[in-house]
Design a protein around this motif. Structure first.
Motif, PDB file in Angstrom:
ATOM      1  N   TYR A  32       0.833  -1.203   0.000  1.00  0.00           N
ATOM      2  CA  TYR A  32       0.000   0.000   0.000  1.00  0.00           C
ATOM      3  C   TYR A  32       0.869   1.254   0.000  1.00  0.00           C
ATOM      4  O   TYR A  32       0.732   2.139  -0.847  1.00  0.00           O
ATOM      5  N   THR A  33       1.777   1.335   0.963  1.00  0.00           N
ATOM      6  CA  THR A  33       2.623   2.525   1.040  1.00  0.00           C
ATOM      7  C   THR A  33       3.650   2.564  -0.082  1.00  0.00           C
ATOM      8  O   THR A  33       4.047   3.634  -0.521  1.00  0.00           O
ATOM      9  N   PHE A  34       4.042   1.395  -0.553  1.00  0.00           N
ATOM     10  CA  PHE A  34       5.012   1.337  -1.652  1.00  0.00           C
ATOM     11  C   PHE A  34       4.442   2.000  -2.903  1.00  0.00           C
ATOM     12  O   PHE A  34       5.136   2.741  -3.605  1.00  0.00           O
ATOM     13  N   GLY A  35       3.164   1.750  -3.186  1.00  0.00           N
ATOM     14  CA  GLY A  35       2.525   2.382  -4.342  1.00  0.00           C
ATOM     15  C   GLY A  35       2.480   3.893  -4.212  1.00  0.00           C
ATOM     16  O   GLY A  35       2.695   4.624  -5.174  1.00  0.00           O
TER      17      GLY A  35
ATOM     18  N   GLU B  57       7.466  10.021  -5.238  1.00  0.00           N
ATOM     19  CA  GLU B  57       8.838  10.183  -5.749  1.00  0.00           C
ATOM     20  C   GLU B  57       8.871  10.731  -7.173  1.00  0.00           C
ATOM     21  O   GLU B  57       9.848  11.339  -7.576  1.00  0.00           O
ATOM     22  N   HIS B  58       7.811  10.497  -7.921  1.00  0.00           N
ATOM     23  CA  HIS B  58       7.739  11.002  -9.287  1.00  0.00           C
ATOM     24  C   HIS B  58       6.987  12.330  -9.367  1.00  0.00           C
ATOM     25  O   HIS B  58       6.561  12.760 -10.433  1.00  0.00           O
ATOM     26  N   GLY B  59       6.813  12.967  -8.202  1.00  0.00           N
ATOM     27  CA  GLY B  59       6.218  14.296  -8.170  1.00  0.00           C
ATOM     28  C   GLY B  59       4.705  14.324  -8.207  1.00  0.00           C
ATOM     29  O   GLY B  59       4.115  15.398  -8.299  1.00  0.00           O
ATOM     30  N   ALA B  60       4.063  13.174  -8.144  1.00  0.00           N
ATOM     31  CA  ALA B  60       2.602  13.121  -8.198  1.00  0.00           C
ATOM     32  C   ALA B  60       2.040  13.080  -6.778  1.00  0.00           C
ATOM     33  O   ALA B  60       1.427  12.105  -6.344  1.00  0.00           O
ATOM     34  N   TRP B  61       2.253  14.162  -6.047  1.00  0.00           N
ATOM     35  CA  TRP B  61       1.826  14.246  -4.652  1.00  0.00           C
ATOM     36  C   TRP B  61       0.325  14.094  -4.491  1.00  0.00           C
ATOM     37  O   TRP B  61      -0.143  13.391  -3.594  1.00  0.00           O
ATOM     38  N   ILE B  62      -0.429  14.762  -5.332  1.00  0.00           N
ATOM     39  CA  ILE B  62      -1.892  14.700  -5.213  1.00  0.00           C
ATOM     40  C   ILE B  62      -2.384  13.279  -5.473  1.00  0.00           C
ATOM     41  O   ILE B  62      -3.224  12.767  -4.724  1.00  0.00           O
ATOM     42  N   LEU B  63      -1.863  12.640  -6.514  1.00  0.00           N
ATOM     43  CA  LEU B  63      -2.244  11.252  -6.772  1.00  0.00           C
ATOM     44  C   LEU B  63      -1.831  10.346  -5.618  1.00  0.00           C
ATOM     45  O   LEU B  63      -2.588   9.465  -5.201  1.00  0.00           O
ATOM     46  N   GLY B  64      -0.620  10.545  -5.100  1.00  0.00           N
ATOM     47  CA  GLY B  64      -0.132   9.736  -3.985  1.00  0.00           C
ATOM     48  C   GLY B  64      -1.001   9.859  -2.751  1.00  0.00           C
ATOM     49  O   GLY B  64      -1.375   8.863  -2.119  1.00  0.00           O
ATOM     50  N   MET B  65      -1.341  11.086  -2.400  1.00  0.00           N
ATOM     51  CA  MET B  65      -2.182  11.309  -1.224  1.00  0.00           C
ATOM     52  C   MET B  65      -3.613  10.835  -1.473  1.00  0.00           C
ATOM     53  O   MET B  65      -4.259  10.305  -0.571  1.00  0.00           O
TER      54      MET B  65
END
Length: 127
Positions: free
Chosen positions: A83-86, A92-100
């Motif tokens: 879960y956290t790995f995804g 890491e690729h700058g997609a903070w909004i997608l990550g959160m």
């Protein structure tokens, strides 16, 4: 010892199911968002909510088999360690909004899927 054997055998099948679902979902959906992991977590959460109550309140199975299904199969299938790995991959690729969105969506939708599974299990017999 019997319980450990059930856990081990069912864990093998849970891990295989997880791997195959990840391959299929990644192939069908693709893209940078970890849909494969999200789909596994949601389906696993639903199955946990449903099977927990089915095997507790309606279906009579041995405690060893129940533990094999819930701990072995679903434990290997739905591990949230990825879960956290995804999320890290997205961040890491700058997609903070997608990550959160992925982190929050997994928790909220996982809770909803577990609740729905439990509700469905209990409503089948009109309980």
């Amino acid at each position: 010892m019997k319980t450990l054997a059930f856990i081990a055998v069912f864990a093998i099948f849970g891990a295989i199911a997880r791997y195959l679902q990840a391959l299929v979902v990644a192939h069908v959906v693709g893209g940078p968002f970890p849909w494969d992991i999200l789909s596994i977590n949601l389906l696993g959460s639903f199955a946990m909510g449903f099977l927990f109550f089915e095997t507790l309140e309606r279906i009579s199975i041995s405690p060893e088999l129940r533990t094999g299904l819930l701990t072995g199969f679903l434990g290997a299938y739905t591990t949230f360690s990825t879960y956290t790995f995804g999320a890290v991959g997205l961040i890491e690729h700058g997609a903070w909004i997608l990550g959160m969105s992925y982190l929050l969506g997994s928790v909220v939708l996982g809770l909803a899927a577990t609740t729905f599974g439990a509700w469905l299990s209990r409503s089948i017999s009109g309980g």
